[in-house]
Design an enzyme around this catalytic site. Structure first.
Site, PDB file in Angstrom:
ATOM      1  N   ASN A 212       0.854  -1.198   0.000  1.00  0.00           N
ATOM      2  CA  ASN A 212       0.000   0.000   0.000  1.00  0.00           C
ATOM      3  C   ASN A 212       0.886   1.242   0.000  1.00  0.00           C
ATOM      4  O   ASN A 212       2.108   1.140  -0.031  1.00  0.00           O
ATOM      5  CB  ASN A 212      -0.942  -0.031   1.207  1.00  0.00           C
ATOM      6  CG  ASN A 212      -0.162  -0.104   2.502  1.00  0.00           C
ATOM      7  OD1 ASN A 212       0.581   0.798   2.854  1.00  0.00           O
ATOM      8  ND2 ASN A 212      -0.303  -1.224   3.223  1.00  0.00           N
ATOM      9  N   ASP A 281      -3.867  -6.950   5.114  1.00  0.00           N
ATOM     10  CA  ASP A 281      -4.770  -7.918   5.749  1.00  0.00           C
ATOM     11  C   ASP A 281      -4.607  -9.309   5.164  1.00  0.00           C
ATOM     12  O   ASP A 281      -4.904 -10.298   5.819  1.00  0.00           O
ATOM     13  CB  ASP A 281      -6.221  -7.448   5.580  1.00  0.00           C
ATOM     14  CG  ASP A 281      -6.513  -6.236   6.441  1.00  0.00           C
ATOM     15  OD1 ASP A 281      -6.049  -6.213   7.596  1.00  0.00           O
ATOM     16  OD2 ASP A 281      -7.169  -5.299   5.951  1.00  0.00           O
ATOM     17  N   LYS A 291       9.587 -16.381 -10.958  1.00  0.00           N
ATOM     18  CA  LYS A 291       8.704 -15.317 -11.444  1.00  0.00           C
ATOM     19  C   LYS A 291       7.482 -15.940 -12.124  1.00  0.00           C
ATOM     20  O   LYS A 291       7.633 -16.861 -12.943  1.00  0.00           O
ATOM     21  CB  LYS A 291       9.507 -14.478 -12.444  1.00  0.00           C
ATOM     22  CG  LYS A 291       8.820 -13.243 -12.893  1.00  0.00           C
ATOM     23  CD  LYS A 291       9.732 -12.455 -13.818  1.00  0.00           C
ATOM     24  CE  LYS A 291       8.893 -11.451 -14.571  1.00  0.00           C
ATOM     25  NZ  LYS A 291       9.605 -10.879 -15.705  1.00  0.00           N
ATOM     26  N   LYS A 340     -13.492  -0.835  14.949  1.00  0.00           N
ATOM     27  CA  LYS A 340     -12.123  -1.339  15.179  1.00  0.00           C
ATOM     28  C   LYS A 340     -11.698  -1.092  16.635  1.00  0.00           C
ATOM     29  O   LYS A 340     -11.087  -1.943  17.264  1.00  0.00           O
ATOM     30  CB  LYS A 340     -11.134  -0.658  14.217  1.00  0.00           C
ATOM     31  CG  LYS A 340     -11.279  -1.177  12.797  1.00  0.00           C
ATOM     32  CD  LYS A 340     -10.408  -0.448  11.799  1.00  0.00           C
ATOM     33  CE  LYS A 340     -10.764  -0.922  10.391  1.00  0.00           C
ATOM     34  NZ  LYS A 340     -10.139  -0.181   9.330  1.00  0.00           N
ATOM     35  N   LYS A 344     -11.019  -4.502  18.669  1.00  0.00           N
ATOM     36  CA  LYS A 344      -9.602  -4.772  18.965  1.00  0.00           C
ATOM     37  C   LYS A 344      -9.243  -4.400  20.409  1.00  0.00           C
ATOM     38  O   LYS A 344      -8.072  -4.444  20.799  1.00  0.00           O
ATOM     39  CB  LYS A 344      -8.703  -4.034  17.961  1.00  0.00           C
ATOM     40  CG  LYS A 344      -8.971  -4.460  16.494  1.00  0.00           C
ATOM     41  CD  LYS A 344      -7.960  -3.910  15.505  1.00  0.00           C
ATOM     42  CE  LYS A 344      -8.417  -4.170  14.070  1.00  0.00           C
ATOM     43  NZ  LYS A 344      -7.325  -4.224  13.109  1.00  0.00           N
TER      44      LYS A 344
HETATM   45  O1  PMT Z   1       2.668   6.096   6.594  1.00  0.00           O
HETATM   46  P1  PMT Z   1       2.069   7.396   6.082  1.00  0.00           P
HETATM   47  O2  PMT Z   1       2.301   7.582   4.609  1.00  0.00           O
HETATM   48  O3  PMT Z   1       2.469   8.592   6.896  1.00  0.00           O
HETATM   49  O4  PMT Z   1       0.473   7.265   6.208  1.00  0.00           O
HETATM   50  C1  PMT Z   1      -0.120   7.227   7.466  1.00  0.00           C
HETATM   51  C2  PMT Z   1      -1.239   6.166   7.531  1.00  0.00           C
HETATM   52  C3  PMT Z   1      -2.357   6.552   6.607  1.00  0.00           C
HETATM   53  C4  PMT Z   1      -0.675   4.793   7.131  1.00  0.00           C
HETATM   54  C5  PMT Z   1      -1.717   6.125   9.018  1.00  0.00           C
HETATM   55  O5  PMT Z   1      -2.206   7.388   9.375  1.00  0.00           O
HETATM   56  C6  PMT Z   1      -2.781   5.082   9.239  1.00  0.00           C
HETATM   57  O6  PMT Z   1      -3.954   5.319   9.099  1.00  0.00           O
HETATM   58  N1  PMT Z   1      -2.358   3.838   9.630  1.00  0.00           N
HETATM   59  C7  PMT Z   1      -3.221   2.668   9.743  1.00  0.00           C
HETATM   60  C8  PMT Z   1      -3.503   2.138   8.391  1.00  0.00           C
HETATM   61  C9  PMT Z   1      -4.304   0.869   8.423  1.00  0.00           C
HETATM   62  O7  PMT Z   1      -3.795  -0.146   8.023  1.00  0.00           O
HETATM   63  O8  PMT Z   1      -5.476   0.946   8.937  1.00  0.00           O
HETATM   64  P2  PMT Z   1      -6.490  -0.316   9.114  1.00  0.00           P
HETATM   65  O9  PMT Z   1      -7.785   0.326   9.303  1.00  0.00           O
HETATM   66  O10 PMT Z   1      -6.316  -1.272   7.991  1.00  0.00           O
HETATM   67  O11 PMT Z   1      -5.985  -1.038  10.429  1.00  0.00           O
HETATM   68  C10 PMT Z   1      -6.465  -0.661  11.718  1.00  0.00           C
HETATM   69  C11 PMT Z   1      -5.394  -0.863  12.750  1.00  0.00           C
HETATM   70  O12 PMT Z   1      -5.085  -2.263  12.866  1.00  0.00           O
HETATM   71  C12 PMT Z   1      -4.084  -0.168  12.446  1.00  0.00           C
HETATM   72  O13 PMT Z   1      -3.572   0.348  13.640  1.00  0.00           O
HETATM   73  C13 PMT Z   1      -3.198  -1.282  11.894  1.00  0.00           C
HETATM   74  O14 PMT Z   1      -1.824  -1.057  12.207  1.00  0.00           O
HETATM   75  C14 PMT Z   1      -3.719  -2.505  12.643  1.00  0.00           C
HETATM   76  N2  PMT Z   1      -3.610  -3.762  11.892  1.00  0.00           N
HETATM   77  C15 PMT Z   1      -4.303  -3.938  10.720  1.00  0.00           C
HETATM   78  C16 PMT Z   1      -4.236  -5.138  10.057  1.00  0.00           C
HETATM   79  C17 PMT Z   1      -3.437  -6.183  10.597  1.00  0.00           C
HETATM   80  N3  PMT Z   1      -3.334  -7.357   9.982  1.00  0.00           N
HETATM   81  N4  PMT Z   1      -2.769  -5.992  11.737  1.00  0.00           N
HETATM   82  C18 PMT Z   1      -2.833  -4.799  12.393  1.00  0.00           C
HETATM   83  O15 PMT Z   1      -2.221  -4.637  13.447  1.00  0.00           O
END
Ligand code: PMT
Length: 402
Positions: A212, A281, A291, A340, A344
């Protein structure tokens, strides 16, 4: 400022060669009056603008000018200036000194001390406005900022060189305020903060991956801000183009599974965990050794397998730790973020609508809302990621104190 504000603090005042060097005398007087023990380090060209005798008299300490004399100097003995400092304040800071530090050049006492210190370093640049705007200077400035060095922006006004523009050293009173603010914020001292940042990469074959747009800027800003407040910081980072911040313990990972293992190993010792990383995810179910060939078909199926949800697992074994997540959403921000937060088991979630201009991935700013476990929501305006990090940590400190 109270007169005891800087009691017990050791400040190295670096003075470099610019016309504004005369203001260093007034700044020094304020620092000493504030109770700080101040040691002045002057560059050779600074001595053309102001005498060491003036600064020696005001500081009550010998002024250091030569790299090699210091090593022999009896009063300092083997304790280096770099180790003693709580803060190194360089005022005025020329483009030259900033360029040297940004490029790892340590060829005099001041640059050597700055490179050797683990203390915070605050630069107060002053220069000609064209130098200030020069892309080479801008790069050096940005690099040091991203590494956790602090800056006081110069003012716009009439410059000694006859130009009008940005480049004027702020008043000593203003610099003094910034220095005391930097030294005062130690509210995470004694705490261990675990931060995750950046994207993960999920390998499809030896040359391709799913990922991403996360740049790591948000998470790195949080890590630097926590370090500046006195915390021990462990930063688990996905692949990003940012340098490892000074004074932070960095663990580099690539995939979500690696991030999972690193976070789980470190989580036990953390008082506060902040998960800014954008973790994939899913990962490809099969990662080929070779490849993948395109073949004849117009379509291709890639089967994906769910990755561990690191944050959800941390939430299940939370103990007394404070757990803060991020939510990157493209629709129904509050609804999804709250889901979330609850599922969580978090204390707080930082919600950003990544479709908004000025928010989310890669830029230097973000627009966030804090959702608290008790139902409170705080909406913040567009801020730099550093500013968001500070407000976030203010909240975290309150949660830790409860
Ligand atoms: O890195 P930058 O370019 O500065 O951008 C910042 C950002 C947009 C990445 C940041 O502000 C942000 O929003 N980070 C979380 C992004 C994300 O993956 O969000 P999510 O809604 O998918 O996940 C929710 C939370 O669960 C997050 O804290 C994530 O770290 C955590 N997670 C998600 C999936 C997973 N398998 N394990 C996790 O721990």
């Amino acid at each position: 400022m109270g007169s005891e504000m800087l009691q017990g603090k050791c400040i190295i005042l670096g003075v470099t060669g610019g016309i504004a060097a005369y203001k260093a005398a007034e700044l020094l007087r304020l620092l000493v009056k504030g109770g700080a023990e101040v040691h002045v380090v002057m560059t050779r060209s600074a001595q053309e603008f102001i005498t060491s005798l003036t600064l020696q008299t005001l500081s009550g300490n010998p002024v250091h000018t030569e790299l090699f004399n210091l090593i022999q100097e009896h009063e300092i003995g083997h304790i280096s200036l770099a180790d003693r400092a709580d803060l190194i304040l360089v005022a005025p800071a020329t483009a030259n000194v900033i360029g040297k530090v940004a490029n790892g050049i340590a060829d005099d006492l001041l640059t050597t001390t700055i490179m050797a210190t683990r203390a915070r370093v605050l630069f107060a640049p002053a220069m000609n406005s064209n130098m200030w705007g020069n892309p080479i200077y801008r790069d050096n400035h940005a690099k040091l900022k991203s590494l956790g060095y602090h800056f006081i922006e110069p003012l716009y006004g009439d410059l000694a060189c006859g130009w009008q523009g940005q480049g004027k050293l702020p008043d000593p009173q203003q610099i003094f305020k910034s220095a005391t603010a930097l030294l005062g914020s130690n509210d995470l001292a004694g705490k261990t903060v675990l931060v995750t940042a950046g994207p993960t990469r999920e390998e499809l074959d030896p040359v391709r991956f799913l990922s991403n747009y996360s740049s790591g800027k948000m998470g790195y800003a949080v890590a630097c801000a926590a370090r500046n407040r006195g915390a021990r910081v462990i930063l688990v980072s996905g692949p990003v183009n940012l340098p490892v911040p000074k004074g932070v313990e960095a663990i580099q990972v690539v995939s979500a599974q690696e991030m999972y293992r690193a976070v789980m190993e470190q989580a036990e010792q953390a008082d506060l965990i902040i998960k800014a990383a954008a973790v994939a995810d899913f990962r490809p179910l099969v990662c080929g050794d070779q490849k993948v060939k395109k073949g004849d078909s117009d379509t291709m199926m890639v089967e994906l397998q769910r990755n561990p949800d690191i944050l959800a697992e941390l939430g299940q074994h939370k103990g007394s730790r404070i757990l803060i997540g991020f939510a990157a959403e493209t629709q129904e921000l509050l609804k999804h973020a709250r889901e979330k937060l609850e599922s969580k088991n978090l204390d707080m979630i930082v919600a950003n609508d990544v479709t908004q201009e000025g928010a989310g991935f890669d830029g230097d700013t973000n627009i966030v809302r804090f959702l608290m476990a008790d139902g409170n929501v705080q909406e913040l305006p567009q801020m730099t990621k550093q500013e968001v990090a500070e407000v976030l940590l203010d909240k975290a400190v309150v949660l830790l104190d409860r």
